[in-house]
Design a protein around this motif. Structure first.
Motif, PDB file in Angstrom:
ATOM      1  N   ARG A  80      48.573  25.535  35.675  1.00 37.48           N
ATOM      2  CA  ARG A  80      47.680  26.218  36.880  1.00 37.48           C
ATOM      3  C   ARG A  80      46.550  27.057  36.015  1.00 37.48           C
ATOM      4  NH1 ARG A  80      52.741  28.787  40.114  1.00 37.48           N
ATOM      5  NH2 ARG A  80      53.928  26.584  40.450  1.00 37.48           N
ATOM      6  N   ARG A  81      45.656  27.180  37.000  1.00 42.57           N
ATOM      7  CA  ARG A  81      44.436  27.774  36.697  1.00 42.57           C
ATOM      8  C   ARG A  81      44.011  28.657  37.497  1.00 42.57           C
ATOM      9  NH1 ARG A  81      39.833  23.503  35.334  1.00 42.57           N
ATOM     10  NH2 ARG A  81      41.252  23.277  33.405  1.00 42.57           N
ATOM     11  N   LEU A  82      43.546  29.927  37.227  1.00 46.13           N
ATOM     12  CA  LEU A  82      43.101  30.749  37.962  1.00 46.13           C
ATOM     13  C   LEU A  82      41.685  31.499  37.820  1.00 46.13           C
ATOM     14  CD1 LEU A  82      43.849  33.011  40.210  1.00 46.13           C
ATOM     15  CD2 LEU A  82      44.640  34.601  38.424  1.00 46.13           C
ATOM     16  N   VAL A  83      40.841  31.309  38.497  1.00 49.41           N
ATOM     17  CA  VAL A  83      39.459  31.748  38.438  1.00 49.41           C
ATOM     18  C   VAL A  83      39.143  32.782  39.578  1.00 49.41           C
ATOM     19  CG1 VAL A  83      37.123  31.095  38.589  1.00 49.41           C
ATOM     20  CG2 VAL A  83      38.583  29.373  37.647  1.00 49.41           C
ATOM     21  N   PRO A  84      38.447  34.069  39.311  1.00 47.79           N
ATOM     22  CA  PRO A  84      38.009  34.281  37.654  1.00 47.79           C
ATOM     23  C   PRO A  84      39.321  35.087  37.152  1.00 47.79           C
ATOM     24  CG  PRO A  84      37.236  35.936  39.271  1.00 47.79           C
ATOM     25  CD  PRO A  84      38.016  34.872  39.979  1.00 47.79           C
ATOM     26  N   ILE A  85      38.872  35.368  35.591  1.00 45.66           N
ATOM     27  CA  ILE A  85      40.121  36.031  35.064  1.00 45.66           C
ATOM     28  C   ILE A  85      40.175  37.444  35.512  1.00 45.66           C
ATOM     29  CG2 ILE A  85      40.613  36.837  32.621  1.00 45.66           C
ATOM     30  CD1 ILE A  85      39.132  34.472  31.397  1.00 45.66           C
ATOM     31  N   PRO A  86      41.334  37.875  35.863  1.00 48.90           N
ATOM     32  CA  PRO A  86      41.419  39.212  36.152  1.00 48.90           C
ATOM     33  C   PRO A  86      41.088  40.364  35.056  1.00 48.90           C
ATOM     34  CG  PRO A  86      43.386  38.075  36.937  1.00 48.90           C
ATOM     35  CD  PRO A  86      42.760  37.117  36.046  1.00 48.90           C
ATOM     36  N   ASP A  87      40.352  41.338  35.379  1.00 43.98           N
ATOM     37  CA  ASP A  87      40.137  42.324  34.251  1.00 43.98           C
ATOM     38  C   ASP A  87      41.644  42.912  33.889  1.00 43.98           C
ATOM     39  OD1 ASP A  87      37.437  42.154  34.297  1.00 43.98           O
ATOM     40  OD2 ASP A  87      37.556  43.660  36.136  1.00 43.98           O
ATOM     41  N   ALA A  88      41.736  43.047  32.508  1.00 47.96           N
ATOM     42  CA  ALA A  88      42.856  43.754  32.026  1.00 47.96           C
ATOM     43  C   ALA A  88      44.361  43.015  32.413  1.00 47.96           C
ATOM     44  CB  ALA A  88      43.050  45.188  32.196  1.00 47.96           C
ATOM     45  N   TRP A  89      44.241  41.682  32.521  1.00 45.10           N
ATOM     46  CA  TRP A  89      45.457  40.884  32.703  1.00 45.10           C
ATOM     47  C   TRP A  89      46.496  40.983  31.832  1.00 45.10           C
ATOM     48  CZ3 TRP A  89      47.309  37.001  29.842  1.00 45.10           C
ATOM     49  CH2 TRP A  89      46.657  36.343  29.083  1.00 45.10           C
ATOM     50  N   GLU A  90      46.173  41.278  30.405  1.00 38.87           N
ATOM     51  CA  GLU A  90      47.243  41.161  29.390  1.00 38.87           C
ATOM     52  C   GLU A  90      48.165  42.554  29.472  1.00 38.87           C
ATOM     53  OE1 GLU A  90      43.771  41.305  28.820  1.00 38.87           O
ATOM     54  OE2 GLU A  90      43.206  39.708  27.472  1.00 38.87           O
ATOM     55  N   GLY A  91      47.459  43.503  30.059  1.00 38.36           N
ATOM     56  CA  GLY A  91      48.427  44.537  30.479  1.00 38.36           C
ATOM     57  C   GLY A  91      49.141  44.757  31.659  1.00 38.36           C
ATOM     58  N   VAL A  95      56.069  41.003  36.718  1.00 37.56           N
ATOM     59  CA  VAL A  95      55.881  40.961  38.262  1.00 37.56           C
ATOM     60  C   VAL A  95      54.671  40.578  38.870  1.00 37.56           C
ATOM     61  CG1 VAL A  95      56.297  41.877  40.542  1.00 37.56           C
ATOM     62  CG2 VAL A  95      57.940  42.271  38.422  1.00 37.56           C
ATOM     63  N   GLU A  96      53.561  41.043  38.133  1.00 37.49           N
ATOM     64  CA  GLU A  96      52.032  40.960  38.643  1.00 37.49           C
ATOM     65  C   GLU A  96      51.642  39.415  37.966  1.00 37.49           C
ATOM     66  OE1 GLU A  96      50.378  45.302  38.610  1.00 37.49           O
ATOM     67  OE2 GLU A  96      51.046  44.668  36.787  1.00 37.49           O
ATOM     68  N   LEU A  97      52.145  39.153  36.793  1.00 38.62           N
ATOM     69  CA  LEU A  97      51.721  37.783  36.233  1.00 38.62           C
ATOM     70  C   LEU A  97      52.169  36.888  36.993  1.00 38.62           C
ATOM     71  CD1 LEU A  97      51.999  38.458  32.360  1.00 38.62           C
ATOM     72  CD2 LEU A  97      49.907  37.646  33.588  1.00 38.62           C
ATOM     73  N   ARG A  98      53.582  36.987  37.571  1.00 37.25           N
ATOM     74  CA  ARG A  98      54.332  35.830  38.412  1.00 37.25           C
ATOM     75  C   ARG A  98      53.419  35.850  39.569  1.00 37.25           C
ATOM     76  NH1 ARG A  98      59.710  39.160  38.185  1.00 37.25           N
ATOM     77  NH2 ARG A  98      60.246  38.553  35.827  1.00 37.25           N
ATOM     78  N   ALA A  99      52.853  36.981  40.188  1.00 33.83           N
ATOM     79  CA  ALA A  99      52.190  36.733  41.508  1.00 33.83           C
ATOM     80  C   ALA A  99      50.659  35.957  41.028  1.00 33.83           C
ATOM     81  CB  ALA A  99      51.556  38.250  42.101  1.00 33.83           C
ATOM     82  N   LEU A 100      49.995  36.215  40.038  1.00 30.10           N
ATOM     83  CA  LEU A 100      48.736  35.448  39.863  1.00 30.10           C
ATOM     84  C   LEU A 100      49.298  34.169  39.528  1.00 30.10           C
ATOM     85  CD1 LEU A 100      47.197  37.832  37.011  1.00 30.10           C
ATOM     86  CD2 LEU A 100      46.471  37.658  39.424  1.00 30.10           C
ATOM     87  N   CYS A 101      50.325  33.672  38.780  1.00 25.65           N
ATOM     88  CA  CYS A 101      50.581  32.571  38.463  1.00 25.65           C
ATOM     89  C   CYS A 101      50.749  31.746  39.874  1.00 25.65           C
ATOM     90  CB  CYS A 101      51.772  32.296  37.641  1.00 25.65           C
ATOM     91  SG  CYS A 101      52.477  30.683  37.246  1.00 25.65           S
ATOM     92  N   ARG A 102      51.395  32.393  40.952  1.00 28.73           N
ATOM     93  CA  ARG A 102      51.606  31.660  42.178  1.00 28.73           C
ATOM     94  C   ARG A 102      50.646  31.495  43.001  1.00 28.73           C
ATOM     95  NH1 ARG A 102      56.067  35.254  42.324  1.00 28.73           N
ATOM     96  NH2 ARG A 102      54.740  36.869  43.683  1.00 28.73           N
TER      97      ARG A 102
END
Length: 115
Positions: A80-91, A95-102
């Protein structure tokens, strides 16, 4: 690069992709390099102005727009691909990463012919 587990127990890996900057965390398909082919004779130079090949790697990287980058997600053969890259996504939390992945768009795998 981050790894997390979704609600179904599938392990996902997330990483940034910034084409043209040499910062791929995982290699993408390589295209044929035309620079290795010999130039036809005679070579006539028609360009005017600054030669973009002479710019520093840092200057060339600044030419790639931020929208050309994306956050990649992979679980097995699913991408899957998400554009644009969310700021500070590494932190972000898992639960928040799961939402971005969906929310990320599915990516079709490239078909490669095998000789």
């Amino acid at each position: 690069m981050r790894t997390f587990v979704d609600e179904q127990g599938t392990e996902w890996t997330a990483w940034e992709v910034r084409p043209g900057t040499g910062s791929l965390a995982r290699p993408e398909r390589r295209l044929h390099d035309r620079r290795r082919e010999a130039a036809p004779d005679p070579v006539v130079e028609r360009r005017r102005g600054e030669d973009r090949r002479s710019r520093s790697p840092r200057a060339r990287a600044s030419l790639v727009p931020r929208t050309a980058a994306w956050l990649a997600f992979q679980a097995g053969t699913v991408r899957r691909r998400l554009v644009p890259i969310p700021d500070a996504w590494e932190g972000l939390t898992d639960v928040e990463l799961r939402a971005l992945c969906r929310a990320a768009a599915p990516v079709a795998r490239a078909m490669v012919a095998v000789d």
